[in-house]
Write an enzyme that holds these catalytic residues in place. Structure first.
Site, PDB file in Angstrom:
ATOM      1  CB  ILE A 174      36.651  38.941  32.914  1.00  0.00           C
ATOM      2  CG1 ILE A 174      37.970  38.202  32.631  1.00  0.00           C
ATOM      3  CG2 ILE A 174      36.778  39.804  34.176  1.00  0.00           C
ATOM      4  CD1 ILE A 174      39.115  39.112  32.199  1.00  0.00           C
ATOM      5  CE  LYS A 175      28.470  37.965  37.789  1.00  0.00           C
ATOM      6  NZ  LYS A 175      28.745  38.276  39.177  1.00  0.00           N
ATOM      7  CB  THR A 176      34.861  42.840  36.688  1.00  0.00           C
ATOM      8  OG1 THR A 176      35.468  43.442  37.832  1.00  0.00           O
ATOM      9  CG2 THR A 176      34.915  43.821  35.517  1.00  0.00           C
TER      10      THR A 176
END
Ligand SMILES: O=C(COP(=O)(O)O)[C@@H](O)[C@H](O)[C@H](O)COP(=O)(O)O
Length: 282
Positions: free
Chosen positions: A191-193
């Site tokens: 996940i990239k956030t």
């Protein structure tokens, strides 16, 4: 059959992460998502081969690109231990503003595999009026990729009118945490956030992702390189798995030195000042 696929996913995911479970990934989809003006300050980096050569030389762990850029610059990665992530959704800023909350599919899992990808990626703007379409798109990409043993990365970006109404801003940790949780629940492998503003709140985002690695999405270039090193330090201290960084690398005149300093913070647990000094940034 399923166990074969799982091993494939695990092995390919590991191509981004070192033994410490952390990674620094270079992002280069800005010519499409923001437009070529993002490269104006460091114009030679408009040529993907030039910047990819530099980031690979500096020891980056992975790169993320759209299929056409992977086609142009892919040669630079041959023989290098650099994970390749091919992103299969995007949008331009040329489209009407009311459509900016949607990313459409621009490539296929097969294309990414032909390009030698180790993972595919797709964005979901959680909270967008087009959330349903992006969820379906992500589910289709993930189902296909997982069947073939490929990990799927989600750019989990909460964006939408109700978010502001309810929480005030999209970087509120409860919003980022919600997006990360949704990404984990839909089946993302990474996940990239967004940054949430503090170590404590980012740690909650990581908890919500329940073991799916969470990486920082870089954001706009900081004038002082030390400020960005400090941000990445906080991410690592919170338990984050690293960072996916574009502008803070390619908009600098000395991307290689900056990458080496980032790698010190991420993989050697060096304090930002120490890492910056070691690479001659301060
Ligand atoms: O998600 C992206 C763009 O996000 P944005 O709409 O600019 O908030 C990616 O296309 C970028 O690659 C990603 O943001 C990493 O690049 P930087 O933000 O570090 O430049």
């Amino acid at each position: 059959m399923e166990s074969y696929n799982n091993i494939g996913i695990k092995r390919r995911l590991r191509r981004f992460f070192r033994g410490d479970g952390r990674a620094l990934i270079f992002a280069m989809d800005h010519g499409f998502e923001h437009g070529p003006t993002d490269f104006e300050e460091t114009w030679e980096h408009i040529n993907p081969s030039v910047i990819i050569r530099k980031v690979a030389r500096a020891g980056i762990d992975g790169v993320m690109m759209l299929p056409g850029i992977a086609r142009i610059a892919g040669n630079e990665l041959i023989g290098k231990e650099v994970g390749l992530m091919v992103k299969l959704t995007s949008k331009t800023e040329l489209r009407p503003k009311e459509e900016w909350l949607m990313q459409d599919q621009l490539g296929f899992v097969e294309d990414a595999i032909k390009l030698g990808a180790d993972a595919v990626a797709a964005t979901v703007y959680w909270g967008s009026p087009y959330e349903g379409a992006m969820m379906r798109q992500f589910a289709e990409i993930a189902s296909y990729a997982h069947d073939l043993g490929y990990p799927v990365v989600q750019f989990a970006y909460p964006r939408g009118p109700y978010i502001n109404e309810k929480y005030g801003k999209k970087e509120d940790y409860r919003v980022v945490m919600y997006g990360a949780r949704a990404a984990a629940e839909i089946g993302a492998d990474m996940i990239k956030t967004y940054w949430t503003g503090s170590r404590e709140t980012f740690a909650k985002v990581i908890d919500a992702a329940s073991g799916v690695p969470v990486l920082l999405s870089g954001g706009a270039k900081t004038d002082n390189p030390l400020d960005f090193l400090k941000l990445v330090w906080e991410v690592i201290e919170a338990g984050g798995s690293g960072a996916v960084v574009g502008r803070n690398i390619f908009q600098r005149k000395n991307p290689e030195t900056f990458i080496k300093a980032l790698l010190r913070v991420i993989h050697k647990n060096e304090e930002p000042e120490e890492a910056a000094k070691a690479e001659g940034l301060v």
